[in-house]
Design a protein around this motif. Structure first.
Motif, PDB file in Angstrom:
ATOM      1  N   ARG A  67       0.864  -1.185   0.000  1.00 50.70           N
ATOM      2  CA  ARG A  67       0.000   0.000   0.000  1.00 50.70           C
ATOM      3  C   ARG A  67       0.895   1.228   0.000  1.00 50.70           C
ATOM      4  O   ARG A  67       1.818   1.328   0.803  1.00 50.70           O
ATOM      5  CB  ARG A  67      -0.901   0.004   1.228  1.00 50.70           C
ATOM      6  N   TYR A  86       0.799   5.470   0.130  1.00 54.37           N
ATOM      7  CA  TYR A  86      -0.024   6.610   0.535  1.00 54.37           C
ATOM      8  C   TYR A  86       0.634   7.884   0.028  1.00 54.37           C
ATOM      9  O   TYR A  86       1.712   8.250   0.483  1.00 54.37           O
ATOM     10  CB  TYR A  86      -0.168   6.644   2.052  1.00 54.37           C
ATOM     11  N   ARG A 144      -7.689   4.409  -4.076  1.00 56.34           N
ATOM     12  CA  ARG A 144      -8.689   4.943  -3.143  1.00 56.34           C
ATOM     13  C   ARG A 144      -8.343   6.384  -2.808  1.00 56.34           C
ATOM     14  O   ARG A 144      -7.174   6.718  -2.628  1.00 56.34           O
ATOM     15  CB  ARG A 144      -8.683   4.143  -1.846  1.00 56.34           C
ATOM     16  N   GLY A 185      -8.251   9.245  -0.070  1.00 59.87           N
ATOM     17  CA  GLY A 185      -8.123   9.183   1.375  1.00 59.87           C
ATOM     18  C   GLY A 185      -8.037  10.554   2.005  1.00 59.87           C
ATOM     19  O   GLY A 185      -8.019  11.584   1.328  1.00 59.87           O
ATOM     20  N   GLY A 243      -5.742  11.974   5.326  1.00 59.79           N
ATOM     21  CA  GLY A 243      -4.774  11.586   6.342  1.00 59.79           C
ATOM     22  C   GLY A 243      -4.304  12.766   7.165  1.00 59.79           C
ATOM     23  O   GLY A 243      -4.682  13.913   6.932  1.00 59.79           O
ATOM     24  N   SER A 272      -5.387  12.519   0.356  1.00 61.17           N
ATOM     25  CA  SER A 272      -4.332  11.623  -0.101  1.00 61.17           C
ATOM     26  C   SER A 272      -4.912  10.617  -1.084  1.00 61.17           C
ATOM     27  O   SER A 272      -6.121  10.515  -1.257  1.00 61.17           O
ATOM     28  CB  SER A 272      -3.695  10.896   1.090  1.00 61.17           C
ATOM     29  N   TYR A 273      -4.020   9.904  -1.720  1.00 60.23           N
ATOM     30  CA  TYR A 273      -4.392   8.817  -2.614  1.00 60.23           C
ATOM     31  C   TYR A 273      -3.708   7.566  -2.088  1.00 60.23           C
ATOM     32  O   TYR A 273      -2.519   7.581  -1.778  1.00 60.23           O
ATOM     33  CB  TYR A 273      -3.925   9.095  -4.047  1.00 60.23           C
ATOM     34  N   GLU A 274      -4.477   6.495  -1.992  1.00 58.01           N
ATOM     35  CA  GLU A 274      -3.923   5.211  -1.571  1.00 58.01           C
ATOM     36  C   GLU A 274      -3.936   4.285  -2.776  1.00 58.01           C
ATOM     37  O   GLU A 274      -4.975   4.115  -3.422  1.00 58.01           O
ATOM     38  CB  GLU A 274      -4.751   4.602  -0.441  1.00 58.01           C
ATOM     39  N   VAL A 295      -3.130   0.354  -3.869  1.00 64.41           N
ATOM     40  CA  VAL A 295      -2.909  -0.999  -3.363  1.00 64.41           C
ATOM     41  C   VAL A 295      -2.436  -1.860  -4.526  1.00 64.41           C
ATOM     42  O   VAL A 295      -3.086  -1.924  -5.568  1.00 64.41           O
ATOM     43  CB  VAL A 295      -4.196  -1.596  -2.749  1.00 64.41           C
ATOM     44  N   GLU A 320       4.406   7.174   2.052  1.00 63.72           N
ATOM     45  CA  GLU A 320       4.373   6.044   2.982  1.00 63.72           C
ATOM     46  C   GLU A 320       4.158   4.739   2.221  1.00 63.72           C
ATOM     47  O   GLU A 320       3.425   4.695   1.228  1.00 63.72           O
ATOM     48  CB  GLU A 320       3.251   6.224   3.999  1.00 63.72           C
ATOM     49  N   ARG A 321       4.796   3.693   2.742  1.00 59.37           N
ATOM     50  CA  ARG A 321       4.679   2.367   2.145  1.00 59.37           C
ATOM     51  C   ARG A 321       4.432   1.364   3.281  1.00 59.37           C
ATOM     52  O   ARG A 321       5.078   1.428   4.316  1.00 59.37           O
ATOM     53  CB  ARG A 321       5.963   2.001   1.419  1.00 59.37           C
ATOM     54  N   SER A 322       3.504   0.435   3.047  1.00 55.50           N
ATOM     55  CA  SER A 322       3.341  -0.688   3.970  1.00 55.50           C
ATOM     56  C   SER A 322       3.232  -1.961   3.143  1.00 55.50           C
ATOM     57  O   SER A 322       2.688  -1.950   2.035  1.00 55.50           O
ATOM     58  CB  SER A 322       2.102  -0.503   4.862  1.00 55.50           C
TER      59      SER A 322
END
Length: 146
Positions: A44, A46, A82, A84, A86, A100-102, A104, A136-138
């Motif tokens: 993901r 962000y 998506r 978002g 944040g 924000s834009y997410e 996936v 951000e990265r997860s």
């Protein structure tokens, strides 16, 4: 002394026990055998939209072009986008809220190293193109089936 019997209660209890008896093995089986696909990696990203120089936030059209030019070529199999909202703590300690834009991404676990390098290039390009401090990265190991 008179004894009475209510057969409806016994019949209802028997049906309940039969239903529970049939359902419990199915639930236990599902919990033990959750083979829902192959090993995949879910990443993901962000993307914040505020610009540090005070210009207007990154608009949907701008992000759409970035997605078309940078993300889609690196992950042509597909992705999920998506919108978002944040927040994060700024250097001065204040809370900054922003749209924000997410994004996936799913890809086979066996390709994680090579795909991870693509993800890092995307993050670097966004930071460069839309002066951002970070993207951000997860990552998570998942099972995926298509």
């Amino acid at each position: 002394m008179t004894w009475t019997s209510d057969r409806r209660g016994k019949a209802g209890g028997g049906v309940l026990i039969a239903l529970l008896g049939a359902g419990i093995p199915a639930l236990v089986g599902a919990a033990l055998h959750n083979d829902t696909g192959q090993p995949y990696r879910e990443t993901r990203l962000y993307f914040g939209t505020q610009r540090p120089d005070g210009r207007q936030p990154v608009a949907q059209g701008e992000f759409g072009r970035f997605l078309d030019d940078e993300v889609t070529p690196a992950f042509p199999e597909g992705l999920t986008l998506r919108d978002g909202s944040g927040q994060w703590r700024g250097e001065d300690g204040s809370i900054v809220r922003e749209s924000s834009y997410e994004v996936v991404l799913l890809y086979p676990e066996k390709e994680a190293d090579e795909r991870g390098a693509r993800v890092e290039r995307i993050r670097q390009q966004y930071r460069k193109q839309f002066p951002q401090g970070s993207v951000e990265r997860s990552d998570a190991a998942v099972q995926a089936g298509f």
